[in-house]
Structures are given as C-alpha cells and as structure tokens.
Design a protein around this motif. Structure first.
Motif, PDB file in Angstrom:
ATOM      1  N   PHE A   1       0.844  -1.191   0.000  1.00  0.00           N
ATOM      2  CA  PHE A   1       0.000   0.000   0.000  1.00  0.00           C
ATOM      3  C   PHE A   1       0.882   1.245   0.000  1.00  0.00           C
ATOM      4  O   PHE A   1       1.874   1.317   0.728  1.00  0.00           O
ATOM      5  CB  PHE A   1      -0.943   0.006   1.202  1.00  0.00           C
ATOM      6  N   VAL A   2       0.482   2.192  -0.836  1.00  0.00           N
ATOM      7  CA  VAL A   2       1.287   3.401  -1.017  1.00  0.00           C
ATOM      8  C   VAL A   2       0.459   4.617  -0.624  1.00  0.00           C
ATOM      9  O   VAL A   2      -0.706   4.737  -1.023  1.00  0.00           O
ATOM     10  CB  VAL A   2       1.752   3.528  -2.492  1.00  0.00           C
ATOM     11  N   GLY A   3       1.038   5.493   0.154  1.00  0.00           N
ATOM     12  CA  GLY A   3       0.403   6.773   0.464  1.00  0.00           C
ATOM     13  C   GLY A   3       1.121   7.868  -0.299  1.00  0.00           C
ATOM     14  O   GLY A   3       2.348   7.828  -0.433  1.00  0.00           O
ATOM     15  N   VAL A   4       0.364   8.822  -0.835  1.00  0.00           N
ATOM     16  CA  VAL A   4       0.979   9.911  -1.595  1.00  0.00           C
ATOM     17  C   VAL A   4       0.496  11.249  -1.046  1.00  0.00           C
ATOM     18  O   VAL A   4      -0.702  11.541  -1.067  1.00  0.00           O
ATOM     19  CB  VAL A   4       0.629   9.838  -3.097  1.00  0.00           C
ATOM     20  N   ASP A   5       1.416  12.012  -0.524  1.00  0.00           N
ATOM     21  CA  ASP A   5       1.081  13.357  -0.061  1.00  0.00           C
ATOM     22  C   ASP A   5       1.251  14.299  -1.247  1.00  0.00           C
ATOM     23  O   ASP A   5       2.351  14.448  -1.773  1.00  0.00           O
ATOM     24  CB  ASP A   5       2.022  13.741   1.093  1.00  0.00           C
ATOM     25  N   VAL A   6       0.139  14.902  -1.674  1.00  0.00           N
ATOM     26  CA  VAL A   6       0.183  15.787  -2.835  1.00  0.00           C
ATOM     27  C   VAL A   6       0.101  17.216  -2.331  1.00  0.00           C
ATOM     28  O   VAL A   6      -0.985  17.749  -2.061  1.00  0.00           O
ATOM     29  CB  VAL A   6      -0.986  15.503  -3.794  1.00  0.00           C
ATOM     30  N   GLY A   7       1.257  17.838  -2.141  1.00  0.00           N
ATOM     31  CA  GLY A   7       1.295  19.191  -1.602  1.00  0.00           C
ATOM     32  C   GLY A   7       1.430  20.225  -2.708  1.00  0.00           C
ATOM     33  O   GLY A   7       1.558  19.883  -3.890  1.00  0.00           O
ATOM     34  N   GLY A   8       1.428  21.476  -2.317  1.00  0.00           N
ATOM     35  CA  GLY A   8       1.519  22.541  -3.294  1.00  0.00           C
ATOM     36  C   GLY A   8       2.899  22.658  -3.927  1.00  0.00           C
ATOM     37  O   GLY A   8       3.038  23.145  -5.045  1.00  0.00           O
TER      38      GLY A   8
ATOM     39  N   ALA B   1      -4.400  14.886  -0.343  1.00  0.00           N
ATOM     40  CA  ALA B   1      -4.297  16.063  -1.201  1.00  0.00           C
ATOM     41  C   ALA B   1      -4.448  17.359  -0.420  1.00  0.00           C
ATOM     42  O   ALA B   1      -5.329  17.476   0.435  1.00  0.00           O
ATOM     43  CB  ALA B   1      -5.357  16.006  -2.299  1.00  0.00           C
ATOM     44  N   ALA B   2      -3.600  18.331  -0.734  1.00  0.00           N
ATOM     45  CA  ALA B   2      -3.683  19.649  -0.095  1.00  0.00           C
ATOM     46  C   ALA B   2      -4.812  20.442  -0.742  1.00  0.00           C
ATOM     47  O   ALA B   2      -4.582  21.294  -1.591  1.00  0.00           O
ATOM     48  CB  ALA B   2      -2.354  20.372  -0.246  1.00  0.00           C
ATOM     49  N   GLY B   3      -6.037  20.124  -0.367  1.00  0.00           N
ATOM     50  CA  GLY B   3      -7.186  20.821  -0.934  1.00  0.00           C
ATOM     51  C   GLY B   3      -8.477  20.277  -0.366  1.00  0.00           C
ATOM     52  O   GLY B   3      -8.467  19.395   0.502  1.00  0.00           O
ATOM     53  N   PHE B   4      -9.580  20.818  -0.857  1.00  0.00           N
ATOM     54  CA  PHE B   4     -10.884  20.359  -0.392  1.00  0.00           C
ATOM     55  C   PHE B   4     -11.302  19.121  -1.176  1.00  0.00           C
ATOM     56  O   PHE B   4     -11.408  19.170  -2.399  1.00  0.00           O
ATOM     57  CB  PHE B   4     -11.934  21.454  -0.597  1.00  0.00           C
ATOM     58  N   VAL B   5     -11.547  18.051  -0.463  1.00  0.00           N
ATOM     59  CA  VAL B   5     -11.998  16.807  -1.091  1.00  0.00           C
ATOM     60  C   VAL B   5     -13.475  16.645  -0.744  1.00  0.00           C
ATOM     61  O   VAL B   5     -13.875  16.855   0.403  1.00  0.00           O
ATOM     62  CB  VAL B   5     -11.176  15.615  -0.553  1.00  0.00           C
ATOM     63  N   ASP B   6     -14.282  16.306  -1.731  1.00  0.00           N
ATOM     64  CA  ASP B   6     -15.738  16.238  -1.508  1.00  0.00           C
ATOM     65  C   ASP B   6     -16.105  15.151  -0.492  1.00  0.00           C
ATOM     66  O   ASP B   6     -15.281  14.320  -0.119  1.00  0.00           O
ATOM     67  CB  ASP B   6     -16.481  16.033  -2.837  1.00  0.00           C
ATOM     68  N   GLY B   7     -17.372  15.191  -0.058  1.00  0.00           N
ATOM     69  CA  GLY B   7     -17.825  14.290   0.993  1.00  0.00           C
ATOM     70  C   GLY B   7     -17.683  12.820   0.629  1.00  0.00           C
ATOM     71  O   GLY B   7     -17.441  11.977   1.489  1.00  0.00           O
TER      72      GLY B   7
ATOM     73  N   LEU C   1      -2.910  23.600  -6.538  1.00  0.00           N
ATOM     74  CA  LEU C   1      -2.949  22.490  -7.502  1.00  0.00           C
ATOM     75  C   LEU C   1      -3.990  22.815  -8.574  1.00  0.00           C
ATOM     76  O   LEU C   1      -4.914  23.589  -8.330  1.00  0.00           O
ATOM     77  CB  LEU C   1      -3.343  21.185  -6.783  1.00  0.00           C
ATOM     78  N   PRO C   2      -3.859  22.212  -9.769  1.00  0.00           N
ATOM     79  CA  PRO C   2      -4.774  22.582 -10.861  1.00  0.00           C
ATOM     80  C   PRO C   2      -6.152  21.912 -10.797  1.00  0.00           C
ATOM     81  O   PRO C   2      -6.998  22.208 -11.636  1.00  0.00           O
ATOM     82  CB  PRO C   2      -4.011  22.132 -12.118  1.00  0.00           C
ATOM     83  N   TRP C   3      -6.373  20.995  -9.845  1.00  0.00           N
ATOM     84  CA  TRP C   3      -7.658  20.298  -9.802  1.00  0.00           C
ATOM     85  C   TRP C   3      -8.788  21.231  -9.375  1.00  0.00           C
ATOM     86  O   TRP C   3      -8.701  21.924  -8.345  1.00  0.00           O
ATOM     87  CB  TRP C   3      -7.585  19.133  -8.826  1.00  0.00           C
ATOM     88  N   ARG C   4      -9.862  21.255 -10.148  1.00  0.00           N
ATOM     89  CA  ARG C   4     -11.060  22.046  -9.815  1.00  0.00           C
ATOM     90  C   ARG C   4     -12.297  21.190 -10.025  1.00  0.00           C
ATOM     91  O   ARG C   4     -12.860  21.145 -11.112  1.00  0.00           O
ATOM     92  CB  ARG C   4     -11.152  23.290 -10.716  1.00  0.00           C
ATOM     93  N   GLY C   5     -12.674  20.466  -8.984  1.00  0.00           N
ATOM     94  CA  GLY C   5     -13.877  19.638  -9.086  1.00  0.00           C
ATOM     95  C   GLY C   5     -13.680  18.386  -9.918  1.00  0.00           C
ATOM     96  O   GLY C   5     -14.654  17.779 -10.351  1.00  0.00           O
TER      97      GLY C   5
ATOM     98  N   GLY D   1       1.091  12.562   6.323  1.00  0.00           N
ATOM     99  CA  GLY D   1       0.019  12.527   5.323  1.00  0.00           C
ATOM    100  C   GLY D   1       0.079  11.258   4.491  1.00  0.00           C
ATOM    101  O   GLY D   1      -0.940  10.602   4.262  1.00  0.00           O
ATOM    102  N   ALA D   2       1.287  10.906   4.051  1.00  0.00           N
ATOM    103  CA  ALA D   2       1.453   9.696   3.239  1.00  0.00           C
ATOM    104  C   ALA D   2       1.140   8.441   4.055  1.00  0.00           C
ATOM    105  O   ALA D   2       0.500   7.508   3.559  1.00  0.00           O
ATOM    106  CB  ALA D   2       2.870   9.628   2.669  1.00  0.00           C
ATOM    107  N   ILE D   3       1.551   8.440   5.317  1.00  0.00           N
ATOM    108  CA  ILE D   3       1.277   7.282   6.180  1.00  0.00           C
ATOM    109  C   ILE D   3      -0.235   7.107   6.355  1.00  0.00           C
ATOM    110  O   ILE D   3      -0.777   6.008   6.222  1.00  0.00           O
ATOM    111  CB  ILE D   3       1.976   7.447   7.560  1.00  0.00           C
ATOM    112  N   GLY D   4      -0.924   8.228   6.610  1.00  0.00           N
ATOM    113  CA  GLY D   4      -2.384   8.159   6.780  1.00  0.00           C
ATOM    114  C   GLY D   4      -3.089   7.768   5.494  1.00  0.00           C
ATOM    115  O   GLY D   4      -4.077   7.029   5.512  1.00  0.00           O
ATOM    116  N   GLY D   5      -2.576   8.247   4.351  1.00  0.00           N
ATOM    117  CA  GLY D   5      -3.169   7.891   3.063  1.00  0.00           C
ATOM    118  C   GLY D   5      -3.064   6.394   2.809  1.00  0.00           C
ATOM    119  O   GLY D   5      -4.026   5.738   2.417  1.00  0.00           O
ATOM    120  N   ALA D   6      -1.874   5.838   3.058  1.00  0.00           N
ATOM    121  CA  ALA D   6      -1.674   4.400   2.857  1.00  0.00           C
ATOM    122  C   ALA D   6      -2.565   3.606   3.809  1.00  0.00           C
ATOM    123  O   ALA D   6      -3.155   2.584   3.430  1.00  0.00           O
ATOM    124  CB  ALA D   6      -0.204   4.046   3.080  1.00  0.00           C
ATOM    125  N   ASP D   7      -2.676   4.105   5.043  1.00  0.00           N
ATOM    126  CA  ASP D   7      -3.494   3.426   6.043  1.00  0.00           C
ATOM    127  C   ASP D   7      -4.972   3.418   5.625  1.00  0.00           C
ATOM    128  O   ASP D   7      -5.668   2.410   5.769  1.00  0.00           O
ATOM    129  CB  ASP D   7      -3.322   4.161   7.377  1.00  0.00           C
TER     130      ASP D   7
END
Ligand SMILES: [Zn+2]
Length: 344
Positions: free
Chosen positions: A4-11, A67-73, A84-88, A302-308
């Motif tokens: 399992f891989v966690g990826v911290d996607v920061g600015g 991800a360093a941003g708002f993730v939907d519910g 980051l360039p993601w918008r919805g 962040g990466a540890i929590g993502g993988a978890d």
C-alpha cells in the motif's frame, strides 16, 4: 506481502511512500509539484512516476492520496486546491483507471490526523484534535477513533475561524482568522516587524534582508535565545492556546496534537500554548485539560495516513467508507454470483 502506497500531494512537492501495516515507511519517492497553472495531467504524471518508483515493479494493492485541498464528501473529487490545478475533477476514478488499482482520496490534514491516531502521538485516543501549523493552520477532528470529515468533506478548516473581530485581513477574504495570529506566516510577520528596531540574530540569519526571513530561521534564533524570535513564539503559542481552547470547548478531546513545520520548535511553542489553554478554557480548574502533544510522525504523516486509509478500504475495515465504483471488482463479482447484493 501486500503493498500500500500513500501519496502526499502538496503545493510544492509530492511524497509517495510504501507504508507497512504498523505505519513504518519503507520506500519514499519525491517529485516537485508542477504547479497550479498547468494541465492537471502533469500533476497526475508526477504522481504516477512517484508511485511507480516506490512500487519498483511490484503490484500495488492500493494507493491513498492525501491532497492539499478540499476533497468532496464522497472522497471522489478535489473540489478546490489553492496550489494544484484540480477544480472539481474526478481525481480518484481517473487515477484508478490509469493505475489499475484501488485509489482512495482525502484531504492531507485528515490523512495526517488519521496517521497520528493510528500510529503516532494520539495513538489509542478516541477523541482528538489535531492542529497543523505550517504556512497557515490545517487540522482535523477525530471522534470515536475516526476522522470527522463533515457532510461535505470540509470539516477541520480551523485556520479560518474568526478569533479577532475586524482583525487582520486573510487570504480567504475574511478578517481576523486564527491563522493570521498562529502560523508560520504569523511568526515571520511578527519577527520581521521588529527587525531594524532592535538588535536580533535574525538580521544575520537572513543576510540582512527581512524579505528572506522564514519560519525555520525564527525557530533557529529562538533556540539560541534571541528575544525577538522568542517574543514571536510567545505570541504565536499564546494564540494557539486561545484557538485550541475553543476547539476543546466544542469537542472535549482526550488529547490535542500539534504538527506542521512550526511544531518543530517544541516547547518554545507548546509552553505558551498550554498556559493560554489553561487560562482560556471554559471550566478550567474543574475539568481535565487535555495534554498538548507534538505530532510524532513528521512530514510523512500525510502519506502514512493515506496508505493506512487505502489499506482499510481494500481490507473492508473502514466501515463508513465504501467505494462507489469499482472499489473491489472481485468482491462485486462474488456478490453478483451469489445474487446477494442488497445495496440500493
Ligand atoms: Zn481566513
């Protein structure tokens, strides 16, 4: 053995890590984030390279994106990310298709909080408040052992709670937001304002250019007893305690964990914060005041929590998080074969 891989996607950077079930980081790959004004595909290329480097040719059982941003519910889309360039965009499904493995997505502060509760400073705590002091303030509330994401996935944005009516202007458009008073930016602003007015080590540390001053330089000066740097920490720590008193009043946690770059200063930050919490908390003296602890997992949280999170979703132990599409193709096939799919 599963991977399992966690990826911290920061600015500014991407950090991918292979993480063991015990929360240990085994392999790490880093990339520079291409920026916010580029095609989202370039960011996804950087993520792909980092994940492939960590996998080293092995099959990946799941990837958790912090991800360093708002993730939907639903944990499907990054709605907005300032750097980051993601918008919805439907980031989870897109990467799942590209990578051919299970992908889960959450906000970076939520992932870091998950890691601290599962493997770090708040290990074993049922209710916890995690405050991340970096450039601004991030954070998460853990209730009954789980990160509380809120109905739209936007819980834990503590930095923009107003603590000073008509106070300092904030990048969010508000005024008097907590992060204007307690953050890396606040530390630098307070220190810079006194440079040139009194002797301070900071002049030398930033080469005589106040614009070159950074949070870590203020920490270095404070550790050497510099009065200007110490005063900045006293103020930032005091405001940390005041804001946390509000969170404790709301959530009555067992523990408060402070992470992020500013927390590297340890007691220089936490001692004034504890004093302010004891002074500001409703009912202090007649209740248990939760301990202030420094986060244990550092920049890889962040990466540890993502993988978890990815592991929990794939193994089916994350009871509230069910993948909507293709989460477990094998399980869906088994269900279909048995004719027992009662989901509506
Ligand atoms: Zn704000």
């Amino acid at each position: 053995m599963s991977l399992f891989v966690g990826v911290d996607v920061g600015g500014t950077k991407v950090l991918a890590a292979a993480v063991t079930p015990a929360g240990r980081v085994r392999r790490v790959a880093r990339r520079t984030t291409p920026g916010r004004l580029v095609d989202a595909r370039l960011v996804e290329d950087a993520l792909t390279e980092a994940v492939e480097e960590v996998a080293g040719g092995r099959r990946v059982d799941g990837v958790g994106l912090a991800a360093a941003g708002f993730v939907d519910g639903a944990g499907e889309r990054v709605m907005f990310a300032p750097h980051l360039p993601w918008r919805g965009e439907d980031v989870r499904a897109r990467l799942m298709e590209r990578w051919g493995t299970t992908v889960v997505l959450d906000n970076d502060a939520n992932c870091a909080a998950r890691a601290e509760v599962t493997h770090g400073a708040a290990r074993g705590a049922g209710d916890a408040v995690v405050v991340t002091l970096g450039t601004g303030i991030g954070g998460a509330v853990v209730l009954d052992g789980r990160v509380h994401r809120g109905s739209n996935g936007m819980a834990g944005e503590f930095g923009h709670m107003q603590v000073v009516p008509d106070g300092l202007a904030c990048e969010c458009g508000g005024q008097g937001c907590w992060e204007q008073y307690s953050s890396g930016n606040a530390l630098v602003r307070l220190s810079r304002a006194r440079m040139g007015q009194e002797p301070t080590l900071l002049d030398e540390l930033c080469g005589g250019d106040p614009d070159a001053l950074t949070g870590p330089l203020v920490t270095t000066a404070a550790e050497q007893g510099d009065a200007v740097a110490l005063a900045a920490f006293a103020s930032v720590g005091d405001w940390l305690g005041v804001g946390v008193a509000n969170l404790v009043a709301a959530f009555d946690p067992e523990v408060v964990v402070v992470g992020g770059g500013v927390s590297a200063a340890g007691e220089l930050l936490l001692a004034p914060a504890r004093a302010a919490l004891g002074r500001s908390l409703v009912g202090a003296g007649h209740r248990v005041v939760p301990p202030f602890l420094r986060a244990a997992l550092g920049p890889e949280a962040g990466a540890i929590g993502g993988a978890d999170l990815a592991r929990a979703v794939v193994k089916g132990t994350d009871r509230r998080r069910r993948l909507r599409s293709g989460g477990s193709p094998a399980r869906a096939r088994r269900r279909a074969a048995r004719g027992t799919d009662r989901r509506r």
